[in-house]
Design an enzyme around this catalytic site. Structure first.
Site, PDB file in Angstrom:
ATOM      1  N   LYS A 156      48.087  42.545  18.575  1.00  0.00           N
ATOM      2  CA  LYS A 156      48.840  42.840  19.818  1.00  0.00           C
ATOM      3  C   LYS A 156      48.530  42.176  21.162  1.00  0.00           C
ATOM      4  O   LYS A 156      47.688  41.386  21.240  1.00  0.00           O
ATOM      5  CB  LYS A 156      48.680  44.414  19.873  1.00  0.00           C
ATOM      6  CG  LYS A 156      49.014  45.014  18.590  1.00  0.00           C
ATOM      7  CD  LYS A 156      50.487  44.775  18.067  1.00  0.00           C
ATOM      8  CE  LYS A 156      51.120  45.127  16.697  1.00  0.00           C
ATOM      9  NZ  LYS A 156      50.846  46.338  16.105  1.00  0.00           N
TER      10      LYS A 156
HETATM   11  C1  PLP Z   1      50.717  47.470  15.103  1.00  0.00           C
HETATM   12  C2  PLP Z   1      51.927  48.355  15.111  1.00  0.00           C
HETATM   13  C3  PLP Z   1      51.766  49.956  14.803  1.00  0.00           C
HETATM   14  C4  PLP Z   1      50.526  50.505  14.450  1.00  0.00           C
HETATM   15  O1  PLP Z   1      49.547  50.190  14.963  1.00  0.00           O
HETATM   16  P1  PLP Z   1      47.923  50.255  14.429  1.00  0.00           P
HETATM   17  O2  PLP Z   1      47.124  50.104  15.707  1.00  0.00           O
HETATM   18  O3  PLP Z   1      47.726  48.999  13.592  1.00  0.00           O
HETATM   19  O4  PLP Z   1      47.934  51.339  13.772  1.00  0.00           O
HETATM   20  C5  PLP Z   1      52.718  50.731  14.957  1.00  0.00           C
HETATM   21  N1  PLP Z   1      54.044  50.400  15.095  1.00  0.00           N
HETATM   22  C6  PLP Z   1      54.310  48.968  15.152  1.00  0.00           C
HETATM   23  C7  PLP Z   1      55.564  48.476  15.331  1.00  0.00           C
HETATM   24  C8  PLP Z   1      53.313  48.227  15.367  1.00  0.00           C
HETATM   25  O5  PLP Z   1      53.508  46.698  15.120  1.00  0.00           O
END
Ligand code: PLP
Length: 380
Positions: A180
């Site tokens: 991210k």
């Molecule tokens: C990465 C992601 C999540 C969840 O995040 P985590 O930190 O991996 O639990 C939720 N929604 C979307 C759209 C994502 O890309």
């Protein structure tokens, strides 16, 4: 293999983490609050509550929205599965809406069609980092008395009509997974302008206890009460020190993501086999993903063959994502394919190209050359 996404960790990040390791607080301590305040201030959101994953942030949001058995929550048909799982955690029913063909964000007109007397909330996802149509979604929510939850796991730093991601819904969930915009290893945050919701979520992330360890040590009191069911969704100070250090570099990284997108746009405009990402007016996307859709009718092969050929060229392409209702668990709950024409057709044509701020100019050139070579080779 060039990955589709990858974190950047520098010496400043390492020093920030090391300082926590040398101090008194490994978990809930001063860095949690410092990170929360920094993200709330960056986004103008009001309040931030950090938790240990983006998924926990989404769970906290559906919990704070009081989703319970039989409640329906409208969710886009394509997202990471956590966007819908958080509804199941509360005993609710995800109702999948189709996507707008240009942005692949949840389609407001399909949201309206799917509202029933049991609908309680709408979860939007700023897919690929491009903010969803939050004004349209907010208007529908207001008309029907629904809570809006923005899954902004892709879009930290994005802007919609001059307003930053984090201010566009009742609650916003962020993820700090390494792919991210900024990372804490694992981590997430809920943003809200409602102080009462932020307070309830602080308790939810800590077993339903009314004070966290840090506050108790400051007041020297042994007393605490549990007045509701919570979880251990606490994020360590170690992670938050990393997140805080990363946040200082976000704007520079966003600029690089924009440069990469611009180079792809320019190079691929010549290829009639590709549908490129659309950016709507008044939107600044955070460019988490750069997704091309193949005009497969102009090719001799389908998406999977193009995907394999790009992998053979050491380009770490990916597919984001398989429609959630296609997953076996969702099929076992009774969801049947064929109800989301835009999402299902787009899924079969989509490929995510490498997109991360650490890509070098020659990495970008490698992707451009490989994509051009492969689609030209398979041209019908
Ligand atoms: C990465 C992601 C999540 C969840 O995040 P985590 O930190 O991996 O639990 C939720 N929604 C979307 C759209 C994502 O890309």
């Amino acid at each position: 293999m060039l990955a589709y996404a990858r974190q950047i960790i520098d010496d400043d990040d390492r020093r920030a983490v090391d300082a926590v390791l040398k101090g008194d607080w490994l978990t809930t301590g001063p860095m949690v609050k410092a990170f929360e305040d920094a993200v709330a201030s960056y986004t103008h959101a009001g309040h931030g509550v950090a938790v240990n994953t983006g998924t926990a942030a989404l769970h906290a949001a559906t919990w704070a929205a009081n989703i319970s058995a039989g409640d329906e929550v409208i969710v886009p048909a394509i997202s990471f599965v956590a966007s819908a799982n958080c509804v199941l955690y509360m005993g609710g029913k995800p109702v999948f809406a189709d996507l707008s063909p240009d942005t692949l964000n949840i389609d407001p007109s399909d949201i309206e069609r799917k509202i029933t007397s049991r609908t309680k909330a709408i979860i939007s996802v700023d897919f690929t980092g491009h903010p969803a149509d939050h004004d349209a979604i907010g208007a529908i929510a207001e008309k029907h008395g629904l809570v809006t939850i923005a899954d902004a796991a892709h879009s930290l730093g994005g802007v919609y009509k001059g307003r930053k991601v984090g201010t566009l819904a009742d609650m916003t969930a962020l993820s700090f997974h390494p792919v991210k915009q900024v990372t804490t290893g694992e981590g997430g945050m809920i943003l809200t302008r409602d102080a009462a919701i932020a307070k309830r979520i602080r308790s939810f992330r800590h077993h339903g206890i009314d004070l966290d360890l840090h506050q108790r040590s400051k007041t020297q009191s042994w007393q605490y009460d549990v007045n509701m069911l919570g979880y251990n969704y606490r994020i360590p100070d170690i992670n938050c020190a990393l997140g805080l250090s990363q946040l200082g570099k976000l704007d520079r990284w966003l600029d690089r993501r924009h440069q990469i997108a611009a180079r792809y746009d320019e190079a691929f405009a010549k290829l009639p086999h590709l549908q490129l990402p659309t950016v709507r007016q008044n939107v600044v996307p955070a460019w988490h993903l750069y997704i091309i859709r193949l005009h497969t009718e102009t090719l001799r092969v389908g998406r999977d063959k193009v995907f394999e050929a790009l992998r053979a060229e050491n380009i770490g392409v990916n597919v984001h994502y398989v429609p959630i209702p296609w997953m076996s668990h969702y099929a076992s709950l009774g969801y049947e394919r064929g109800q989301w024409p835009v999402a299902e057709d787009s899924h079969l044509r989509m490929i995510s190209l490498p997109m991360f701020p650490g890509m070098s100019d020659s990495d970008i050139q490698d992707v451009i050359e490989a994509v051009t070579r492969v689609v030209t080779y398979y041209s019908a």
